[in-house]
Design a protein around this motif. Structure first.
Motif, short mmCIF file in Angstrom:
data_model
loop_
_atom_site.label_atom_id
_atom_site.label_comp_id
_atom_site.label_asym_id
_atom_site.label_seq_id
_atom_site.Cartn_x
_atom_site.Cartn_y
_atom_site.Cartn_z
N GLU A 30 0.96 -0.93 0.30
CA GLU A 30 -0.10 -0.17 -0.16
C GLU A 30 1.31 1.53 0.01
N LEU A 31 1.59 1.24 0.60
CA LEU A 31 2.93 2.19 1.15
C LEU A 31 3.25 2.68 -0.22
N ALA A 32 4.19 1.67 -0.91
CA ALA A 32 4.83 1.79 -2.53
C ALA A 32 3.86 2.77 -3.43
N PHE A 33 2.71 1.71 -3.78
CA PHE A 33 1.84 2.02 -4.12
C PHE A 33 1.01 3.99 -4.47
N GLY A 34 1.26 4.17 -2.54
CA GLY A 34 0.39 5.29 -2.40
C GLY A 34 1.74 6.54 -3.05
N LEU A 35 3.09 5.86 -2.89
CA LEU A 35 3.92 6.71 -3.37
C LEU A 35 4.21 7.44 -4.70
N ILE A 36 3.89 5.94 -5.33
CA ILE A 36 3.79 6.00 -6.92
C ILE A 36 2.69 6.74 -7.13
N LEU A 37 1.25 6.77 -6.72
CA LEU A 37 0.25 7.67 -6.81
C LEU A 37 0.62 9.47 -6.74
N SER A 38 1.15 9.10 -5.74
CA SER A 38 1.78 11.08 -4.93
C SER A 38 2.58 11.78 -5.92
N LEU A 39 3.70 10.29 -6.23
CA LEU A 39 4.81 11.56 -7.78
C LEU A 39 4.01 12.09 -8.41
N ILE A 40 3.14 11.15 -8.70
CA ILE A 40 2.28 11.35 -10.20
C ILE A 40 1.73 12.50 -10.20
N VAL A 41 0.49 11.93 -9.14
CA VAL A 41 -0.32 13.40 -8.95
C VAL A 41 0.62 15.00 -8.99
#
Lengths: 168, 133
Positions: free
Chosen positions: A32-43
């Motif tokens: 969850e943390l990794a996916f959240g980090l990826i999404l945060s970086l993109i958004v």
């Protein structure tokens, strides 16, 4: 305050988005943390230009401390004002004394002015009607003092001492 | 029934009480501005109480987890960010569309400000015409 560098603004946006993700998922699972980090970086890459102008300067410890202290202070002010309005609604004689007063603010920052206007509106008994430069026009359900100084002392000053530090 | 569930239930009860007050204020207040005061504001504390109350209440039940509380807090924060903007837009629209204040209102600094502004513009315009003549 001028605009901070692009990297600082980008990182600040990532941090805020990731915090929201943490609250929404409420999970410390590495996936969850990794996916959240990826999404945060993109958004953040798409939105940082309109999200912030100060960047990481917003996370100065003094500002964060004042922002945290502001939450209970504001909630308390809101509850007290709610009880005051509740009293006015329930009282048989309806003791209201409404009017539109003018306040002056010492805040210079646009975001700070927005935060002050929202704080005033959220406190029952006062609604921000319009802002023109440093003048606030506020509908007040119980006008205690219709001079500019008196109204400012009653409405804006309690919030300003916090917002001055938080938004600079 | 444990302490967390009891606190949550109390918060939800307080929230619904403020919802009731805002509905009552809608009936009792004399003009649109004072109705805005009671209805939009009490609703804020009402929603806050209900949402945070549900979050805490769920912690006290066997199916609840911390996610309930954090999610309800995020919802409450977004509500606090957006509610005053709609309240401000509504009351400003009411004023701009010319709805008069209740006759018991004591002061209207905004009208004075707008009139002073208009006068400033009006005074300049005739002066220009005079120059042309």
């Amino acid at each position: 305050m001028g605009e901070a560098s692009k990297i600082s603004r980008y990182l600040y946006t990532v941090i805020v988005l990731f915090l929201i993700w943490l609250f929404l998922t409420a999970s410390l699972d590495p996936q969850e943390l990794a996916f959240g980090l990826i999404l945060s970086l993109i958004v953040a890459a798409l939105t940082y230009e309109i999200f912030t102008t100060n960047g990481l300067a917003n996370l100065h410890p003094r500002r964060v401390a004042y922002a945290i202290a502001y939450v209970p202070y504001f909630l308390w002010a809101m509850i007290m004002a709610n009880l005051d309005v509740a009293y006015r609604v329930l009282h048989p004689k309806r003791p209201i004394n409404p009017g539109i007063v003018e306040c002056k603010t010492v805040l210079k920052n646009e975001v700070g002015k927005l935060a002050l206007a929202n704080s005033i509106t959220l406190t029952p008994g006062t609604i921000t009607l319009d802002i023109d430069g440093d003048k606030y026009f506020i509908h007040w359900i119980d006008v205690k003092d219709d001079s500019v100084e008196g109204a400012s002392k009653n409405i804006t000053e309690p919030f300003e001492k916090f917002l001055k530090v938080i938004f600079g | 029934m444990n302490a967390l569930a009891a606190i949550g239930e109390a918060l939800v009860l307080i929230g619904t009480f403020f919802y009731f007050l805002s509905a009552l204020g809608l009936i009792r207040m004399p003009d649109v501005y004072n109705r805005m005061q009671t209805s939009t504001k009490s609703a804020t504390l009402g929603s806050l109480g209900v949402m945070v109350g549900v979050g805490i209440w769920a912690l006290g039940t066997d199916f609840g987890s911390a996610a309930w509380l954090t999610k309800s807090i995020v919802i409450a924060v977004f509500l606090l960010l957006t509610n005053p903007i709609s309240a401000h837009a509504l009351i400003r629209a009411a004023y701009k569309s010319g709805i008069p204040l209740w006759e018991g209102s004591v002061v209207d600094k905004y009208r004075e400000h707008l009139e002073a502004k208009d006068k400033g513009e009006v005074e300049e315009a005739p002066a220009e015409e005079g120059d042309e003549e």
